[in-house]
Design an enzyme around this catalytic site. Sequence first.
Site, PDB file in Angstrom:
ATOM      1  N   CYS A  86       4.031   5.036   4.693  1.00 53.67           N
ATOM      2  CA  CYS A  86       3.024   4.295   3.925  1.00 53.67           C
ATOM      3  C   CYS A  86       1.739   4.105   4.722  1.00 53.67           C
ATOM      4  O   CYS A  86       0.705   3.751   4.158  1.00 53.67           O
ATOM      5  CB  CYS A  86       3.561   2.940   3.488  1.00 53.67           C
ATOM      6  N   HIS A 330      -0.197   0.476  -5.123  1.00 51.81           N
ATOM      7  CA  HIS A 330       0.218   1.036  -3.830  1.00 51.81           C
ATOM      8  C   HIS A 330       0.451   2.548  -3.934  1.00 51.81           C
ATOM      9  O   HIS A 330       1.595   3.001  -3.940  1.00 51.81           O
ATOM     10  CB  HIS A 330       1.480   0.308  -3.355  1.00 51.81           C
TER      11      HIS A 330
END
Lengths: 389, 160
Positions: A86, A330
């Site tokens: 991420c 996200h």
Amino acid sequence: MREVAVIGVGMTRFAKMPEADVIDLGIQACLDAIKDAGIDPRAIQTAYCGHARTGQLLGREGGVGQTILYQIGVSGIPMVDVSNFCASGSTAFREAWLAVASGLYDIAIAIGVEQLTARSGKGQPLTSDNVKYLTAMGFSPPTFFAQIARRHMYEYGTTPEQLAMVAAKNRGNACFNPRAQYQEAVTVEQVLASKVIADPLHLLDCCPTTDGGAAAILCSKEVAARYTNRPVFVAGSGLRSGAYRQMRDITLFPSDAQSAKDAYEMAGIGPGDVDVAEVHDCFSIAELIHYEDLGFCAKGEGGRMIQEGRTAIGGDVAVNPSGGLLSKGHPLGATGVGQIAEIVWQLRSEATGRQVEGAKVGLTHCAGGFQDTLEMGEVCASTVHLFKR
Amino acid sequence: MAEQSKAKSASEAATPDPFLKDFFLIAASPDKEPHLIGQRCSACGGYAFPKRVLCPHCLRGDTSEPALLPPRATLYSYCVVYVPPMGFSAPYGLGTVDFPDQGLRINAPIRSDDFDHLELGEEMQLVIERIRESSEGEPLLGYVFVPMREWTASPQGGKK
């Protein structure tokens, strides 16, 4: 090391865009950043592009940055795709910063892109990369953060209401961010009434599935003066891999604390100096842990900090004025660069409706990934950046 | 109970999960207990689970011996999953258990009839039972921890 400035940022809206092409998301973000910086794209001397899951989900394992930049006339320069869970986009930004800070290049671009709606298994949590043993046990990222939440509640008396306050705060901020995925306010009661995903986490405690792109143009302080009279300087950068330790305390992330320490020391800035922060609130509990690991409050005080409103816009340190991962969305590889775009807008006083008045120092924190083990885990990559105007 | 006995007969026919099979030992007979298979370093005495190429404590590479972990551990944390991935039936528990004597904290599926009253720090018993189905619908065995008080109440149900 030279001083490095961010002179332009760009970002698509973060949203579910299953019909879009991931390359087009990157192009749009780059064109926005180039326009914002006021430079000729051919002035860019090196490029880094972060993406985490385009290989498995889209069949594009590499060359994503090249393909984006080819379309906008940038070629014949060093270009590297960056994959770091991420933290892929924020790692791409760090590499671009290093390239300029080292003196090797004067102007660099950092790109982050991701398209997650392409995946199958709608309605189910995204399974994590690289964890075959845990996957065999029914692991998904919410199951890890739900366990953190339960232990934090057990040790520090944190409550489900305090977790829900994170989600409600960030959604409230997102209402003023036209690029956010969700722009309708939710109450603490609505968060608690939403479907249970992994008890004690509800649906609205979890970040959504998102597509998007973001980009930032970095250059040396000297070159920045040619293009802008409002540069935002990179004051510090930290990147750490997971710090695996047996019997590790699940209510903190050693890699986050260490990358924050690296960035603070480089910048000569302390947590108390930070006016505005974009942190990796992949789940509501994560934001509370980050308050503690980033030094915004003492260990175990995260729940009290949100309850007292100290991380709202106007509080001690405004956290996630963009809406955060929970409400802005996200898109993994794009997330870290999107956070940087928000901090640049905040430090330029351009964040209409959600502006942190007088913000001078900003922080971004982006982290993720799980190790392929059955031992107590830790995030695989953590990045912290500090910015000042 | 009918559900339970059905699950039991299914697990008797099941095969160990291909990803997890090297990490546990099925009890050889009903009077024996199952174990997790970790490693112990003969040089520094440190434990690891699952096995590692080098001892994580002293980084020696030729001193690690397989070590059976005790079949009891304490509950460190857990969650109850209501949105299952493919092959799993919700709700199911996933947690973390501690082996304080070995200095290990590991991930494990958790089974309980009463998750609402499960407490962190509780003593847990290792059982080997069905954890999921393969993509062909075959039941697969894995290691699972059950609260000791539930296992004591129905040890037959635990010693599958």
